[in-house]
Design a protein around this motif. Structure first.
Motif, short mmCIF file in Angstrom:
data_model
loop_
_atom_site.label_atom_id
_atom_site.label_comp_id
_atom_site.label_asym_id
_atom_site.label_seq_id
_atom_site.Cartn_x
_atom_site.Cartn_y
_atom_site.Cartn_z
N PRO A 1 45.47 53.32 42.33
CA PRO A 1 45.22 53.46 43.68
C PRO A 1 46.44 53.73 44.71
CG PRO A 1 44.70 51.13 42.36
CD PRO A 1 45.77 52.07 41.79
N LEU A 2 46.17 54.05 45.80
CA LEU A 2 46.95 54.54 46.54
C LEU A 2 46.50 54.12 48.15
CD1 LEU A 2 47.80 58.24 45.83
CD2 LEU A 2 49.19 56.29 45.52
N PRO A 3 47.17 53.92 49.03
CA PRO A 3 46.84 53.50 50.53
C PRO A 3 45.93 54.79 51.09
CG PRO A 3 48.90 53.78 50.41
CD PRO A 3 48.65 54.03 49.12
N SER A 4 44.89 54.42 51.60
CA SER A 4 44.00 55.54 52.59
C SER A 4 44.75 55.77 53.72
CB SER A 4 42.53 55.04 52.66
OG SER A 4 41.96 56.04 53.37
N ARG A 5 44.49 56.87 54.40
CA ARG A 5 45.41 56.98 55.78
C ARG A 5 44.39 56.68 56.61
NH1 ARG A 5 49.81 60.19 55.84
NH2 ARG A 5 50.38 61.33 54.17
N ARG A 6 43.04 56.40 56.55
CA ARG A 6 41.98 55.99 57.59
C ARG A 6 40.89 55.37 56.78
NH1 ARG A 6 42.19 61.46 56.56
NH2 ARG A 6 43.52 61.71 58.33
N PRO A 7 40.08 54.53 57.63
CA PRO A 7 39.07 53.86 56.90
C PRO A 7 37.88 54.62 56.28
CG PRO A 7 39.56 52.78 59.03
CD PRO A 7 40.19 54.20 59.17
N ALA A 8 37.43 55.90 57.08
CA ALA A 8 36.44 56.65 56.56
C ALA A 8 37.02 57.76 55.81
CB ALA A 8 35.86 57.32 57.85
N ARG B 1 37.99 58.93 48.82
CA ARG B 1 38.17 57.57 48.51
C ARG B 1 36.43 57.11 48.05
NH1 ARG B 1 39.87 52.70 52.24
NH2 ARG B 1 37.67 53.47 53.11
N ALA B 2 35.77 57.52 48.89
CA ALA B 2 34.35 57.18 48.64
C ALA B 2 33.90 57.68 47.23
CB ALA B 2 33.34 57.48 49.47
N ALA B 3 34.03 59.22 47.16
CA ALA B 3 33.79 59.89 45.85
C ALA B 3 34.20 58.99 44.76
CB ALA B 3 34.15 61.08 45.86
N VAL B 4 35.48 58.54 44.58
CA VAL B 4 35.91 57.98 43.54
C VAL B 4 35.54 56.63 43.22
CG1 VAL B 4 38.32 56.66 42.74
CG2 VAL B 4 38.58 59.25 43.76
N GLN B 5 35.32 55.96 44.50
CA GLN B 5 34.43 54.53 44.49
C GLN B 5 33.13 54.56 43.62
OE1 GLN B 5 36.01 51.46 45.25
NE2 GLN B 5 34.06 50.97 43.94
N ARG B 6 32.47 55.73 43.93
CA ARG B 6 31.34 55.75 43.29
C ARG B 6 31.47 56.08 41.81
NH1 ARG B 6 27.05 60.72 43.17
NH2 ARG B 6 25.26 59.49 42.42
N LEU B 7 32.56 56.84 41.42
CA LEU B 7 32.73 56.85 40.06
C LEU B 7 32.96 55.43 39.32
CD1 LEU B 7 34.63 60.07 40.02
CD2 LEU B 7 32.27 59.94 39.05
N VAL B 8 33.76 54.76 40.31
CA VAL B 8 34.09 53.45 39.60
C VAL B 8 32.88 52.44 39.56
CG1 VAL B 8 35.29 51.11 40.34
CG2 VAL B 8 36.41 53.51 40.49
N ASP B 9 31.73 52.64 40.67
CA ASP B 9 30.53 51.92 40.58
C ASP B 9 29.85 52.30 39.41
OD1 ASP B 9 31.73 50.33 42.97
OD2 ASP B 9 30.35 51.66 44.16
N GLN B 10 29.90 53.45 39.28
CA GLN B 10 29.00 53.87 38.07
C GLN B 10 29.67 53.61 36.70
OE1 GLN B 10 28.71 58.00 38.96
NE2 GLN B 10 26.78 58.13 39.99
N GLU B 11 30.76 53.14 36.53
CA GLU B 11 31.51 52.62 35.47
C GLU B 11 32.10 53.71 34.70
OE1 GLU B 11 29.32 49.73 33.28
OE2 GLU B 11 29.90 48.17 34.73
N ARG B 12 32.22 54.94 35.36
CA ARG B 12 32.78 56.31 34.80
C ARG B 12 34.11 56.28 34.59
NH1 ARG B 12 29.08 60.15 33.53
NH2 ARG B 12 27.18 60.06 34.67
#
Length: 297
Positions: free
Chosen positions: A237-244, A248-259
């Protein structure tokens, strides 16, 4: 079935790898693909001289493919004068409706047009299967980007946790990696391979052979390349520069899919059977064939 594909190249290796991946996907769908690689021409050249006359000697194209702005006008001119269907990979700078099809990563949020084919991440070429080596680990480091800040202390902490696991580790940096990230780092069982020293084909070989692959969160293209392997894939993990943050959202979707996992401590969990590659190039090629009436439902 046999397809003739004209592939316009803009000289950018990253772009050319994505169109090469689409051709691999077409072949994986059972197509015999005759591919012709053609240097893309600038718009000014096309307006003055038109397309290279040698194109007339090539077989008529079924698909005309390009990635990157410099290829777009050549694709459109070839479509106009030689027929076939135009396919642009990545979101084009020109209007989407000018192309027959556009293969675009979903995190780029393209409009819901009927000619848009969504991919989960950038298309990447397949890796050799059956070469995973037990106990081999790979760590790939990126650097600061427009989407992520770089916390050297936190990254080094993650590295120390990963390297504490008794694997045969290979650690590699990139052009963007701050020098202090690896300064004084000890890899007792393995090696550090600096990006300048990596020969052609090195990365694909490492990805295919590794049992665990860990990538810093900024390197979204590398994450998707890693997902073409049979390895467990983890994100540092790295700190995001902005909330949106679309990456990060694309990576989070992969995490949620357990890929993949974003928990560094998961390195200690025993790795199971080889994981199925993501293979987005096959899904997108199949969608392209189906929408072009080359593939029955």
């Amino acid at each position: 079935m046999r397809l003739t594909v004209w592939r316009f190249l803009d000289g950018n290796r990253a772009h050319e790898k994505q169109t090469a991946a689409l051709l691999c996907g077409l072949r994986a769908c059972g197509c015999a693909v005759d591919s012709h690689d053609i240097p893309a021409a600038a718009l000014s050249t096309l307006l003055r001289h038109g397309l290279d006359q040698q194109l007339r000697s090539l077989p008529q194209p079924d698909f005309i493919v390009g990635a990157g702005h410099r290829s777009h006008w050549s694709v459109l001119f070839a479509r106009r004068y030689f027929g076939g269907r135009s396919v642009v990979v990545m979101r084009p700078s020109l209007p989407l409706h000018w192309f027959d099809f556009a293969v675009i990563p979903e995190h780029d949020r393209p409009p819901p047009l009927e000619n848009v084919i969504l991919s989960q991440g950038a298309l990447t070429e397949p890796l050799p299967r059956g070469r995973r080596r037990p106990g081999k680990g790979l760590i790939l480091l990126g650097g600061p980007s427009k989407h992520f800040s770089w916390d050297t202390a936190a990254v080094r902490g993650s590295l120390q946790r990963l390297l504490a696991e008794p694997l045969e580790w290979t650690v590699s940096d990139s052009r963007r990696t701050p020098e202090e990230t690896l300064r004084g780092l000890s890899v007792e069982s393995g090696e550090i391979c600096h990006w300048r020293d990596c020969p052609p084909g090195w990365l694909a070989e490492q990805l295919a052979e590794s049992e665990q692959i860990w990538v810093t969160g900024d390197s979204v293209s590398m994450i998707f390349e890693a997902l073409q392997s049979e390895a467990r894939v983890g994100v540092i993990p790295l700190p995001s520069r902005r909330p949106a943050n679309k990456v990060r959202a694309a990576v989070q979707r992969l995490v949620d899919q357990e890929r993949l996992t974003d928990r560094v401590e998961d390195v200690a969990i025993p790795v199971g059977a080889p994981r199925e590659p993501l293979a987005q190039e096959v899904l997108c090629a199949r969608a392209l064939l189906r929408r072009s009436d080359w593939l029955a439902e």
